[in-house]
Design a protein around this motif. Structure first.
Motif, PDB file in Angstrom:
ATOM      1  N   GLU A  10       0.983  -1.165  -0.053  1.00 32.24           N
ATOM      2  CA  GLU A  10      -0.018  -0.008  -0.101  1.00 32.24           C
ATOM      3  C   GLU A  10       0.945   1.410  -0.040  1.00 32.24           C
ATOM      4  OE1 GLU A  10      -1.950  -2.771   3.055  1.00 32.24           O
ATOM      5  OE2 GLU A  10      -0.030  -2.076   2.561  1.00 32.24           O
ATOM      6  N   SER A  11       0.311   2.439  -0.426  1.00 39.81           N
ATOM      7  CA  SER A  11       0.947   3.837  -0.428  1.00 39.81           C
ATOM      8  C   SER A  11      -0.180   4.779  -0.486  1.00 39.81           C
ATOM      9  CB  SER A  11       1.974   4.017  -1.610  1.00 39.81           C
ATOM     10  OG  SER A  11       1.151   3.831  -2.840  1.00 39.81           O
ATOM     11  N   GLY A  12       0.180   5.977  -0.139  1.00 36.70           N
ATOM     12  CA  GLY A  12      -0.672   7.130  -0.135  1.00 36.70           C
ATOM     13  C   GLY A  12      -1.178   7.673   1.198  1.00 36.70           C
ATOM     14  N   GLY A  13      -1.030   7.077   2.417  1.00 37.64           N
ATOM     15  CA  GLY A  13      -1.563   7.455   3.354  1.00 37.64           C
ATOM     16  C   GLY A  13      -0.662   8.582   3.854  1.00 37.64           C
ATOM     17  N   GLY A  14      -1.169   9.414   4.900  1.00 35.45           N
ATOM     18  CA  GLY A  14      -0.556  10.451   5.287  1.00 35.45           C
ATOM     19  C   GLY A  14      -1.521  11.332   6.416  1.00 35.45           C
ATOM     20  N   LEU A  15      -1.344  12.632   6.775  1.00 37.85           N
ATOM     21  CA  LEU A  15      -2.020  13.503   7.423  1.00 37.85           C
ATOM     22  C   LEU A  15      -2.679  14.504   6.759  1.00 37.85           C
ATOM     23  CD1 LEU A  15      -2.650  14.674  10.291  1.00 37.85           C
ATOM     24  CD2 LEU A  15      -0.376  15.914   9.959  1.00 37.85           C
ATOM     25  N   VAL A  16      -3.946  14.649   6.945  1.00 34.71           N
ATOM     26  CA  VAL A  16      -4.832  15.470   6.318  1.00 34.71           C
ATOM     27  C   VAL A  16      -5.680  16.063   7.156  1.00 34.71           C
ATOM     28  CG1 VAL A  16      -6.509  13.694   5.586  1.00 34.71           C
ATOM     29  CG2 VAL A  16      -6.118  15.648   4.188  1.00 34.71           C
ATOM     30  N   GLN A  17      -6.098  17.425   6.874  1.00 34.28           N
ATOM     31  CA  GLN A  17      -7.131  17.961   7.868  1.00 34.28           C
ATOM     32  C   GLN A  17      -8.706  17.409   7.128  1.00 34.28           C
ATOM     33  OE1 GLN A  17      -6.626  22.262   7.053  1.00 34.28           O
ATOM     34  NE2 GLN A  17      -5.356  22.474   8.996  1.00 34.28           N
ATOM     35  N   ALA A  18      -9.727  17.743   8.375  1.00 33.48           N
ATOM     36  CA  ALA A  18     -11.003  17.392   8.127  1.00 33.48           C
ATOM     37  C   ALA A  18     -11.487  17.869   6.814  1.00 33.48           C
ATOM     38  CB  ALA A  18     -11.644  17.693   9.421  1.00 33.48           C
ATOM     39  N   GLY A  19     -12.182  17.045   5.966  1.00 30.43           N
ATOM     40  CA  GLY A  19     -12.784  17.800   4.818  1.00 30.43           C
ATOM     41  C   GLY A  19     -11.853  17.468   3.751  1.00 30.43           C
ATOM     42  N   GLY A  20     -10.708  17.066   3.915  1.00 33.13           N
ATOM     43  CA  GLY A  20      -9.645  16.917   2.976  1.00 33.13           C
ATOM     44  C   GLY A  20      -9.954  15.581   2.207  1.00 33.13           C
ATOM     45  N   SER A  21      -8.832  15.390   1.361  1.00 34.67           N
ATOM     46  CA  SER A  21      -8.851  14.220   0.258  1.00 34.67           C
ATOM     47  C   SER A  21      -7.526  13.377   0.561  1.00 34.67           C
ATOM     48  CB  SER A  21      -9.219  14.452  -0.868  1.00 34.67           C
ATOM     49  OG  SER A  21     -10.331  15.027  -1.131  1.00 34.67           O
ATOM     50  N   LEU A  22      -7.575  11.853   0.396  1.00 33.63           N
ATOM     51  CA  LEU A  22      -6.474  11.166   0.084  1.00 33.63           C
ATOM     52  C   LEU A  22      -6.670   9.975  -0.688  1.00 33.63           C
ATOM     53  CD1 LEU A  22      -4.609  10.673   3.641  1.00 33.63           C
ATOM     54  CD2 LEU A  22      -3.947  12.013   1.608  1.00 33.63           C
ATOM     55  N   ARG A  23      -5.780   9.682  -1.572  1.00 36.31           N
ATOM     56  CA  ARG A  23      -5.840   8.526  -2.430  1.00 36.31           C
ATOM     57  C   ARG A  23      -4.806   7.419  -2.137  1.00 36.31           C
ATOM     58  NH1 ARG A  23      -4.270   7.117  -8.472  1.00 36.31           N
ATOM     59  NH2 ARG A  23      -6.107   5.892  -9.200  1.00 36.31           N
ATOM     60  N   LEU A  24      -5.420   6.401  -1.637  1.00 36.72           N
ATOM     61  CA  LEU A  24      -4.659   5.085  -1.417  1.00 36.72           C
ATOM     62  C   LEU A  24      -4.435   4.360  -2.571  1.00 36.72           C
ATOM     63  CD1 LEU A  24      -5.879   4.152   2.093  1.00 36.72           C
ATOM     64  CD2 LEU A  24      -4.134   5.988   1.614  1.00 36.72           C
ATOM     65  N   SER A  25      -3.148   3.742  -2.822  1.00 39.05           N
ATOM     66  CA  SER A  25      -2.844   2.880  -3.908  1.00 39.05           C
ATOM     67  C   SER A  25      -2.555   1.542  -3.164  1.00 39.05           C
ATOM     68  CB  SER A  25      -1.890   3.416  -4.812  1.00 39.05           C
ATOM     69  OG  SER A  25      -2.263   4.452  -5.430  1.00 39.05           O
ATOM     70  N   THR A  77      -1.007   1.182   5.494  1.00 45.33           N
ATOM     71  CA  THR A  77      -0.613   2.550   5.349  1.00 45.33           C
ATOM     72  C   THR A  77      -1.564   3.311   6.514  1.00 45.33           C
ATOM     73  OG1 THR A  77      -0.278   4.304   3.918  1.00 45.33           O
ATOM     74  CG2 THR A  77      -2.122   3.083   3.399  1.00 45.33           C
ATOM     75  N   GLN A  78      -0.753   4.337   7.069  1.00 42.91           N
ATOM     76  CA  GLN A  78      -1.553   5.030   8.198  1.00 42.91           C
ATOM     77  C   GLN A  78      -2.307   6.413   7.558  1.00 42.91           C
ATOM     78  OE1 GLN A  78      -1.718   4.585  11.365  1.00 42.91           O
ATOM     79  NE2 GLN A  78      -3.326   6.543  11.704  1.00 42.91           N
ATOM     80  N   VAL A  79      -3.540   6.593   8.039  1.00 40.39           N
ATOM     81  CA  VAL A  79      -4.155   7.717   7.703  1.00 40.39           C
ATOM     82  C   VAL A  79      -4.738   8.579   8.906  1.00 40.39           C
ATOM     83  CG1 VAL A  79      -6.471   8.603   6.653  1.00 40.39           C
ATOM     84  CG2 VAL A  79      -5.186   7.019   5.455  1.00 40.39           C
ATOM     85  N   THR A  80      -4.170   9.670   9.069  1.00 40.50           N
ATOM     86  CA  THR A  80      -4.763  10.523  10.218  1.00 40.50           C
ATOM     87  C   THR A  80      -5.180  11.771   9.851  1.00 40.50           C
ATOM     88  OG1 THR A  80      -2.565   9.751  11.238  1.00 40.50           O
ATOM     89  CG2 THR A  80      -3.549  11.594  12.239  1.00 40.50           C
ATOM     90  N   VAL A  81      -6.608  12.023  10.381  1.00 41.33           N
ATOM     91  CA  VAL A  81      -7.206  13.145   9.869  1.00 41.33           C
ATOM     92  C   VAL A  81      -7.419  14.173  11.058  1.00 41.33           C
ATOM     93  CG1 VAL A  81      -9.400  14.085   8.936  1.00 41.33           C
ATOM     94  CG2 VAL A  81      -8.647  11.773   8.208  1.00 41.33           C
ATOM     95  N   SER A  82      -7.059  15.267  11.124  1.00 44.05           N
ATOM     96  CA  SER A  82      -6.795  15.972  12.269  1.00 44.05           C
ATOM     97  C   SER A  82      -8.212  17.073  11.995  1.00 44.05           C
ATOM     98  CB  SER A  82      -5.548  16.925  12.094  1.00 44.05           C
ATOM     99  OG  SER A  82      -5.719  17.810  10.800  1.00 44.05           O
ATOM    100  N   SER A  83      -8.648  17.332  13.142  1.00 47.77           N
ATOM    101  CA  SER A  83      -9.934  18.318  13.361  1.00 47.77           C
ATOM    102  C   SER A  83      -9.602  19.751  13.256  1.00 47.77           C
ATOM    103  CB  SER A  83     -10.539  17.789  14.497  1.00 47.77           C
ATOM    104  OG  SER A  83      -9.904  18.095  15.631  1.00 47.77           O
TER     105      SER A  83
END
Length: 122
Positions: free
Chosen positions: A6-21, A116-122
């Motif tokens: 897997e790849s594509g994880g990360g830190l994003v703010q609430a309302g944002g987008s990510l694409r995992l592969s 892969t870690q996905v973290t969504v901050s508020s």
């Protein structure tokens, strides 16, 4: 044996987008279902989405209308487009393969990636 990365994880703010592969390698000759699961600390691994070899899809209610699963059979890859992310989406996301039909339970899948870690901050 099939290997999944897997790849594509990360830190994003609430309302944002990510694409995992997720890319598969090894003995991938069978036409199988691929899926995404996630696991937050202290919680069980839960189903997110699945896609058949032919393209049929199935989603958990919690992500329906926000997440989209897709696959490229020629590239032996599956993707998860995540939009309108919420803090409760924070988890390690795992790619899985080797199931039949629109499988939604971990025991139905034979192969797993490392996550892969996905973290969504508020």
């Amino acid at each position: 044996q099939v290997q999944l990365v897997e790849s594509g994880g990360g830190l994003v703010q609430a309302g944002g987008s990510l694409r995992l592969s997720c890319a598969a390698s090894g003995r991938t000759g069978s036409s199988y279902t691929m899926g995404w699961f996630r696991q937050a600390p202290g919680k069980e691994r839960e189903f997110v989405a699945a896609i058949r070899w032919t393209g049929g899809t199935y989603y958990a209610d919690s992500v329906k209308d926000r997440f989209t699963i897709s696959r490229d059979n020629a590239k032996k890859s599956v993707y998860l487009q995540m939009n309108s992310l919420k803090p409760e989406d924070t988890a390690a996301y795992y790619c899985a393969a080797g199931a039949l039909g629109l499988a939604s339970h971990p025991y139905e899948y034979a192969y797993w990636g490392q996550g892969t870690q996905v973290t969504v901050s508020s």
